[in-house]
Design an enzyme around this catalytic site. Structure first.
Site, short mmCIF file in Angstrom:
data_model
loop_
_atom_site.label_atom_id
_atom_site.label_comp_id
_atom_site.label_asym_id
_atom_site.label_seq_id
_atom_site.Cartn_x
_atom_site.Cartn_y
_atom_site.Cartn_z
N LYS A 184 9.82 -23.48 20.28
CA LYS A 184 9.41 -24.82 21.78
C LYS A 184 8.20 -25.64 21.34
O LYS A 184 7.57 -25.66 21.74
CB LYS A 184 8.59 -24.12 22.97
N CYS A 185 8.83 -25.73 19.69
CA CYS A 185 7.22 -27.00 19.12
C CYS A 185 8.20 -27.91 18.18
O CYS A 185 9.66 -27.57 18.10
CB CYS A 185 7.16 -25.34 17.47
N GLY A 186 7.60 -28.95 17.89
CA GLY A 186 8.47 -30.03 17.50
C GLY A 186 8.47 -30.04 16.39
O GLY A 186 9.18 -30.61 16.12
N PHE A 187 8.07 -28.84 15.35
CA PHE A 187 8.83 -28.15 14.15
C PHE A 187 10.11 -26.99 14.12
O PHE A 187 10.69 -26.92 13.21
CB PHE A 187 7.56 -27.93 13.35
N THR A 188 10.54 -26.90 15.37
CA THR A 188 11.41 -25.57 15.51
C THR A 188 12.41 -26.08 15.01
O THR A 188 13.07 -25.21 14.71
CB THR A 188 11.96 -25.67 17.00
#
Length: 161
Positions: free
Chosen positions: A35-39
């Site tokens: 659940k990360c912007g980098f996912t």
């Protein structure tokens, strides 16, 4: 510990796996989160794994929930997310800590061998990557913002040379 091959970690199914299993391979070790912007980098990491594994590259994913509670699920949820959302087939491992007093021994070693900007050992965010050569030594540390596509140029050169 003198190389990455000295470590044993738990895989996503809870089974112990020695990193010596990949002796002689080039490893890209990544702390991941769902659940990360980098996912979306999962997609690039899978592509990198598919494109370069026959050349000797192995991508290893280590879920971590230390940054903004962005990996809240258990291993079953993480495994399901990775397979259904990004078709991840590279080896995944049990959730661990990368910083602090409970940091996994593997990550303590990686950070001491591959320091960040200004000599920092602390991992700043999800999707920090460590490139480990075929001898089991850290040769480069990449920031979260370094994309798998950019890293793929480095690994292809290293594997071809």
């Amino acid at each position: 510990m003198s190389s990455v091959y000295d470590f044993t970690v738990r895989d996503i199914d809870g089974k112990p796996r020695s990193l010596a299993e990949w002796r002689g391979k080039t490893l890209l070790i990544v702390n991941v989160a769902s659940k990360c912007g980098f996912t979306p980098q999962y997609q690039g990491l899978e592509t990198l794994w598919q494109d370069q594994r026959d050349l000797g590259l192995v991508v290893l994913g280590f879920p971590c929930d230390q940054f903004g509670h962005q990996e809240p699920g258990d291993e079953t949820e993480i495994k399901t997310f990775c397979s259904t959302q990004y078709d991840v087939t590279f080896p995944m491992f049990a959730k661990l800590e990368v910083n602090g007093e409970h940091a996994d021994p593997l990550y303590k070693w990686l950070k001491s061998e591959g320091k960040g900007i200004l000599g920092s050992e602390s991992i700043k965010w999800n999707f920090t990557k460590f490139l480990v050569d075929a001898d089991g030594q850290v040769v480069k540390r990449y920031a979260s913002t370094d994309t798998p596509e950019k890293i793929g140029k480095d690994t292809r050169t290293r594997l071809a040379g």
